[in-house]
Scaffold this active site. Sequence first.
Site, short mmCIF file in Angstrom:
data_model
loop_
_atom_site.label_atom_id
_atom_site.label_comp_id
_atom_site.label_asym_id
_atom_site.label_seq_id
_atom_site.Cartn_x
_atom_site.Cartn_y
_atom_site.Cartn_z
N PRO A 9 0.79 -1.23 0.00
CA PRO A 9 0.00 0.00 0.00
C PRO A 9 0.83 1.29 0.00
O PRO A 9 1.86 1.37 0.66
CB PRO A 9 -0.81 -0.10 1.30
CG PRO A 9 -0.07 -1.06 2.14
CD PRO A 9 0.56 -2.04 1.20
N ASN A 10 0.32 2.23 -0.76
CA ASN A 10 0.85 3.60 -0.86
C ASN A 10 2.15 3.71 -1.67
O ASN A 10 2.62 4.82 -1.92
CB ASN A 10 1.05 4.23 0.54
CG ASN A 10 -0.24 4.26 1.32
OD1 ASN A 10 -1.25 4.73 0.80
ND2 ASN A 10 -0.24 3.74 2.53
N ARG A 17 5.48 10.97 -2.54
CA ARG A 17 5.19 10.61 -1.15
C ARG A 17 6.44 10.82 -0.28
O ARG A 17 7.44 10.11 -0.45
CB ARG A 17 4.78 9.14 -1.09
CG ARG A 17 4.52 8.64 0.30
CD ARG A 17 4.40 7.12 0.33
NE ARG A 17 4.14 6.68 1.69
CZ ARG A 17 4.29 5.42 2.10
NH1 ARG A 17 4.68 4.49 1.26
NH2 ARG A 17 4.03 5.11 3.34
N TYR A 22 11.46 8.59 1.37
CA TYR A 22 11.39 7.52 0.37
C TYR A 22 12.10 7.83 -0.94
O TYR A 22 12.17 6.99 -1.83
CB TYR A 22 9.92 7.16 0.09
CG TYR A 22 9.20 6.65 1.33
CD1 TYR A 22 9.64 5.49 1.96
CD2 TYR A 22 8.11 7.33 1.87
CE1 TYR A 22 9.00 5.02 3.11
CE2 TYR A 22 7.47 6.87 3.00
CZ TYR A 22 7.91 5.71 3.62
OH TYR A 22 7.29 5.24 4.74
N ASN A 74 8.04 -5.68 -0.88
CA ASN A 74 7.93 -4.53 0.01
C ASN A 74 6.46 -4.46 0.40
O ASN A 74 5.63 -3.95 -0.35
CB ASN A 74 8.38 -3.23 -0.67
CG ASN A 74 8.36 -2.06 0.31
OD1 ASN A 74 7.84 -2.18 1.42
ND2 ASN A 74 8.93 -0.94 -0.10
N ALA A 77 3.17 -0.85 4.80
CA ALA A 77 2.62 -0.85 6.18
C ALA A 77 2.14 -2.24 6.61
O ALA A 77 2.14 -2.55 7.80
CB ALA A 77 1.48 0.15 6.28
N HIS A 80 4.03 -4.56 9.08
CA HIS A 80 3.94 -4.43 10.54
C HIS A 80 2.61 -4.91 11.10
O HIS A 80 2.39 -4.83 12.31
CB HIS A 80 4.16 -2.96 10.93
CG HIS A 80 5.25 -2.29 10.16
ND1 HIS A 80 6.55 -2.71 10.20
CD2 HIS A 80 5.24 -1.25 9.27
CE1 HIS A 80 7.30 -1.95 9.39
NE2 HIS A 80 6.51 -1.06 8.81
N GLU A 98 12.49 -9.61 1.94
CA GLU A 98 11.72 -8.42 2.33
C GLU A 98 12.58 -7.19 2.06
O GLU A 98 13.77 -7.17 2.42
CB GLU A 98 11.39 -8.53 3.83
CG GLU A 98 10.74 -7.28 4.40
CD GLU A 98 10.43 -7.43 5.89
OE1 GLU A 98 10.18 -8.55 6.38
OE2 GLU A 98 10.44 -6.39 6.58
N HIS A 100 12.73 -2.71 2.08
CA HIS A 100 12.16 -1.40 2.41
C HIS A 100 13.08 -0.33 1.88
O HIS A 100 14.31 -0.48 1.94
CB HIS A 100 12.00 -1.22 3.92
CG HIS A 100 11.10 -2.24 4.53
ND1 HIS A 100 9.74 -2.19 4.38
CD2 HIS A 100 11.37 -3.37 5.21
CE1 HIS A 100 9.20 -3.24 4.97
NE2 HIS A 100 10.17 -3.98 5.49
N SER A 102 13.21 2.73 3.23
CA SER A 102 13.74 3.38 4.43
C SER A 102 14.27 2.33 5.39
O SER A 102 13.92 1.15 5.30
CB SER A 102 12.63 4.20 5.10
OG SER A 102 11.59 3.35 5.55
N ARG A 107 13.26 4.21 12.50
CA ARG A 107 12.04 5.02 12.47
C ARG A 107 11.17 4.71 13.71
O ARG A 107 11.66 4.23 14.71
CB ARG A 107 11.31 4.77 11.15
CG ARG A 107 12.18 5.18 9.95
CD ARG A 107 11.46 5.04 8.64
NE ARG A 107 10.29 5.92 8.59
CZ ARG A 107 9.30 5.77 7.71
NH1 ARG A 107 9.36 4.81 6.80
NH2 ARG A 107 8.28 6.60 7.73
#
Length: 148
Positions: A9-10, A17, A22, A74, A77, A80, A98, A100, A102, A107
């Site tokens: 998502p996103n 964004r 990112y 990836n 969200a 998590h 996996e 990411h 960032s 974070r």
Amino acid sequence: MKILLINGPNLQLLGTREPGIYGSDTLDSIIGEVKALAAELGCTIEAFQSNVEGELVSRIGEAAAGGFDGIIINAAAYTHTSVALRDAISAVALPAIEVHLSNTARREEFRHHSFIAPVCLGVIAGFGKNSYLLALRALHAEILQKNK
Ligand code: DQA
């Protein structure tokens, strides 16, 4: 060698964004670079992005029957939050990495836990679009080794 590249998502908003976190590359341009590296390595990439958890679960579930050798994910969200994505990766029993953009460990606390990491070969985070390119190199090497 055929690799499924899943984005959650996103991530369709990459480019605009939160570029400070990112980067300013779009998802299409990152996918383009992953495909270019894949061509050099002699493998093919099929990319799928969705904001819908169930669509991601279904796509992963079809991966083994679809002739894929491995998965780069990836989950954004859902990393998590999603037991369903973890179970999907576990169920298909394909090597997965996996990624990411960032460094989630630097974070907010809620990004420190991944439901997915325990069913993946490893996690690459914090290198922007290079996280994807590093993941492809790692997965390619793992699959070659496994098929020896
Ligand atoms: C992300 C990190 C996640 O915590 C976040 O929810 C994302 C993107 C990353 O690539 O850095 O959407 O997966």
